[in-house]
Design an enzyme around this catalytic site. Sequence first.
Site, short mmCIF file in Angstrom:
data_model
loop_
_atom_site.label_atom_id
_atom_site.label_comp_id
_atom_site.label_asym_id
_atom_site.label_seq_id
_atom_site.Cartn_x
_atom_site.Cartn_y
_atom_site.Cartn_z
N ILE A 102 25.51 25.91 20.02
CA ILE A 102 23.88 26.66 19.97
C ILE A 102 22.67 26.16 19.72
CG2 ILE A 102 25.03 27.97 18.53
CD1 ILE A 102 23.95 31.05 19.97
N CYS A 103 21.76 26.65 19.27
CA CYS A 103 20.39 26.30 19.21
C CYS A 103 19.90 25.75 19.15
CB CYS A 103 20.65 27.67 18.29
SG CYS A 103 18.79 27.57 17.15
N ALA A 104 20.14 24.90 17.61
CA ALA A 104 20.34 23.17 17.73
C ALA A 104 20.89 22.31 17.58
CB ALA A 104 19.70 23.12 16.19
#
Length: 183
Positions: A102-104
Amino acid sequence: MSRVGIFLADGFEEIEGLTVVDILRRAGIDISMISINGKKKVTGAHGIALDTDEDIVQCDPDKLDMLVLPGGMQGTTNLAACEKLTEALKKADQEKRGIAAICAAPSVLGDLGFLKGKKAVCYPGFESRLTGAEVLAVPVVTDGHITTSRGMGTAIAFALELTKRLKDEETAKQVGRSILYNV
């Protein structure tokens, strides 16, 4: 029962890591918080320190049905630099065991070449690191054995998608209703 490991590095985004742990445990899924820094304490991006269940030295990633990576810029950088973790991810990818980020953190998967020909999402600005992926703008996507999500605001949707993959859709819906998600 499925066994999941969420790998935590100093600088991880606390909401992305702990939301997954909380929701999977509510669903009755065995999830272990695993530190990659050689000790059982990690500190998140916002100074929240926590004790993990084990560290990567003790962990046998081959026994995990799914490996999960939370984001956070420094946390993602630290995850990518952990040789034992990247080797475990490569083996899990070859064996088509579950991988989620998730995310970066999907950038770690892109840099390892796992996303070629797959649909994927990430935090805005990291799209170029999803090498070979068809980049979407949805909260969460699963393509084959890999699930990716956009960021902190999609952490519940991400965790419920993992619940659906590891258990079933009805369990994911029940947990979602119990926390008043999307009611």
